[in-house]
Design a protein around this motif. Sequence first.
Motif, mmCIF file in Angstrom:
data_model
loop_
_atom_site.group_PDB
_atom_site.id
_atom_site.type_symbol
_atom_site.label_atom_id
_atom_site.label_comp_id
_atom_site.label_asym_id
_atom_site.label_seq_id
_atom_site.Cartn_x
_atom_site.Cartn_y
_atom_site.Cartn_z
ATOM 1 N N THR A 156 11.788 -114.190 -89.314
ATOM 2 C CA THR A 156 11.428 -115.126 -88.252
ATOM 3 C C THR A 156 12.647 -115.404 -87.360
ATOM 4 O OG1 THR A 156 9.789 -116.142 -89.691
ATOM 5 C CG2 THR A 156 10.462 -117.411 -87.762
ATOM 6 N N THR A 191 13.110 -112.530 -85.097
ATOM 7 C CA THR A 191 12.091 -112.533 -84.051
ATOM 8 C C THR A 191 12.480 -113.485 -82.923
ATOM 9 O OG1 THR A 191 10.343 -111.971 -85.624
ATOM 10 C CG2 THR A 191 9.649 -112.999 -83.564
ATOM 11 N N VAL A 192 12.955 -114.674 -83.282
ATOM 12 C CA VAL A 192 13.357 -115.666 -82.278
ATOM 13 C C VAL A 192 14.569 -115.158 -81.492
ATOM 14 C CG1 VAL A 192 14.168 -118.025 -81.897
ATOM 15 C CG2 VAL A 192 12.386 -117.588 -83.601
ATOM 16 N N THR A 224 5.595 -119.231 -84.732
ATOM 17 C CA THR A 224 6.577 -118.833 -85.738
ATOM 18 C C THR A 224 6.131 -119.231 -87.141
ATOM 19 O OG1 THR A 224 7.841 -120.886 -85.598
ATOM 20 C CG2 THR A 224 8.520 -119.067 -84.135
#
Length: 147
Positions: free
Chosen positions: A56, A59-60, A135
């Motif tokens: 995650t 991804t951010v 998310t």
Amino acid sequence: AAPAAPAAAAPPRAAPKATETHEVSKRSAADEKALKAHSDKLFSIMRELKGVHNSTIRTVLAANGASDRGGDLTIQKRLADIMLHGVCSGCPKCGSGVEYVDGRYECTGWADEYSRCQWREVEHKRGGFAMPEGTGEPFLEGFHFKK
């Protein structure tokens, strides 16, 4: 053999004027307070990111155009930095990514196929930060960037 001559003593330093000392200590106290507040915010974000899955975090980072490479601590520090300050704009010399490292901004790119770009500065422009939707992480979903 002749005995060694004693080392010459350093000349005494002039004592700072009372007003200079007072102003420096006032400024230092204010700087220390600001630095502590900044560090508290940064470490608070980092503590929260320890509970967020690395995929995650990556991804951010990718959604904000930041590098998602590195180990757990590296990506947590990188995300905490951009969540607090915004995303660094590109290198003015080669256009590659820029990161804040040890008190300065450094280019992460290559000048040519054999050598890294050597651009480094103390100040650099930063943009906003955008949290991608979905998310699934309560801390990230509730975070709002403020510059």
